[in-house]
Enzyme design. Structure first.
Site, short mmCIF file in Angstrom:
data_model
loop_
_atom_site.label_atom_id
_atom_site.label_comp_id
_atom_site.label_asym_id
_atom_site.label_seq_id
_atom_site.Cartn_x
_atom_site.Cartn_y
_atom_site.Cartn_z
N HIS A 115 40.66 39.66 40.20
CA HIS A 115 42.02 39.12 40.07
C HIS A 115 42.02 37.76 39.39
O HIS A 115 42.04 36.73 40.09
CB HIS A 115 42.64 38.95 41.46
CG HIS A 115 43.00 40.23 42.13
ND1 HIS A 115 44.26 40.78 42.08
CD2 HIS A 115 42.25 41.08 42.86
CE1 HIS A 115 44.28 41.90 42.77
NE2 HIS A 115 43.07 42.11 43.25
N CYS A 153 42.52 45.17 38.76
CA CYS A 153 42.24 45.84 40.03
C CYS A 153 42.98 47.18 40.12
O CYS A 153 42.60 48.12 39.42
CB CYS A 153 42.57 44.90 41.19
SG CYS A 153 41.68 45.32 42.68
N GLU A 171 44.32 36.21 38.08
CA GLU A 171 45.57 35.49 38.37
C GLU A 171 45.48 34.66 39.65
O GLU A 171 46.31 33.78 39.89
CB GLU A 171 46.75 36.47 38.43
CG GLU A 171 46.88 37.31 39.70
CD GLU A 171 45.91 38.48 39.79
OE1 GLU A 171 44.99 38.59 38.95
OE2 GLU A 171 46.05 39.29 40.73
N1 GLN Z 1 41.97 49.11 46.59
C1 GLN Z 1 43.18 49.06 45.83
C2 GLN Z 1 43.51 50.41 45.22
O1 GLN Z 1 42.66 51.25 45.16
C3 GLN Z 1 43.11 48.03 44.74
C4 GLN Z 1 43.00 46.68 45.36
C5 GLN Z 1 43.62 45.59 44.56
O2 GLN Z 1 44.38 45.80 43.60
N2 GLN Z 1 43.38 44.39 44.99
O3 GLN Z 1 44.62 50.61 44.82
#
Ligand code: GLN
Length: 191
Positions: A171, A79, A173
């Site tokens: 994610h 992410c 995890e």
């Molecule tokens: N929207 C977040 C970002 O741009 C990422 C979201 C996440 O890691 N769950 O940093």
């Protein structure tokens, strides 16, 4: 095998839990002297990419980690971690390229604010279906020739690998399935 988990912000504890379940030793990188310890791989967790990028520079972690990633040490970004590795980021909203070691273009907060979080189960590389939890996730808009696409969700690229760099927009995890972490462990072993 020892995995370092960037622990300046975000969802790092869940990654440690998964790696420990696989029998891998983990430690947290919070400050510069943590980098003196030996490690075979690095996890860049989910969180807020703008904050993580800022702290990587402020805590003087950036240069050493960039050198390690460039030299081929396995790295796993989820992410926000994906955004830290992306060469280009669209809809950046204040985020600037960080490590920029993966030849791909990511779109930040790609699913919009309405569809901030959702769960899916989709094929991932050779693993079959895996659970995928998305939280204000980016997706990967395009990849360069060296990048292997591992998963798509609604036609959008949600996971990819380039050499020893592995990224997921979701994610892994946060779900009990450990197969993607096991794949990362294999990358660490293969080095
Ligand atoms: N929207 C977040 C970002 O741009 C990422 C979201 C996440 O890691 N769950 O940093």
């Amino acid at each position: 095998m020892r995995t370092a988990v960037l622990a300046v912000q975000g969802a790092f504890i869940e990654h440690e839990r998964r790696m420990k379940e696989l029998g891998v030793e983990c430690f947290e990188i919070r400050q510069k002297r943590d980098l003196d310890q030996p490690f075979d791989g690095l996890i860049l967790p989910g969180g807020e990419s703008t904050v993580m990028r800022k702290l990587l520079h402020e805590l003087d972690l950036f240069g050493t980690l960039l050198d390690r990633i460039r030299s081929g040490m396995p790295v796993f970004g989820t992410c926000a971690g994906l955004l830290l590795l992306a060469q280009n980021v669209e809809n950046a909203e204040g985020f600037e390229p960080c490590f920029a070691t993966m030849d791909l273009t990511a779109r930040r907060n790609a699913y919009g604010r309405q569809l901030g979080s959702f769960h899916s189960e989709e094929p991932f590389g050779t693993l079959g279906n895996v659970p995928m939890t998305f939280i204000r996730a980016p997706f990967i808009e395009s990849v360069g020739p060296e990048v292997e696409v591992l998963a798509r969700v609604d036609g959008k690229i949600a996971a990819a690998r380039q050499g020893n760099q592995l990224v997921t927009a979701f994610h892994p995890e946060l779900d009990p399935d450990r197969r993607i972490h096991a794949m990362f462990l294999e990358m660490m072993r293969g080095r």
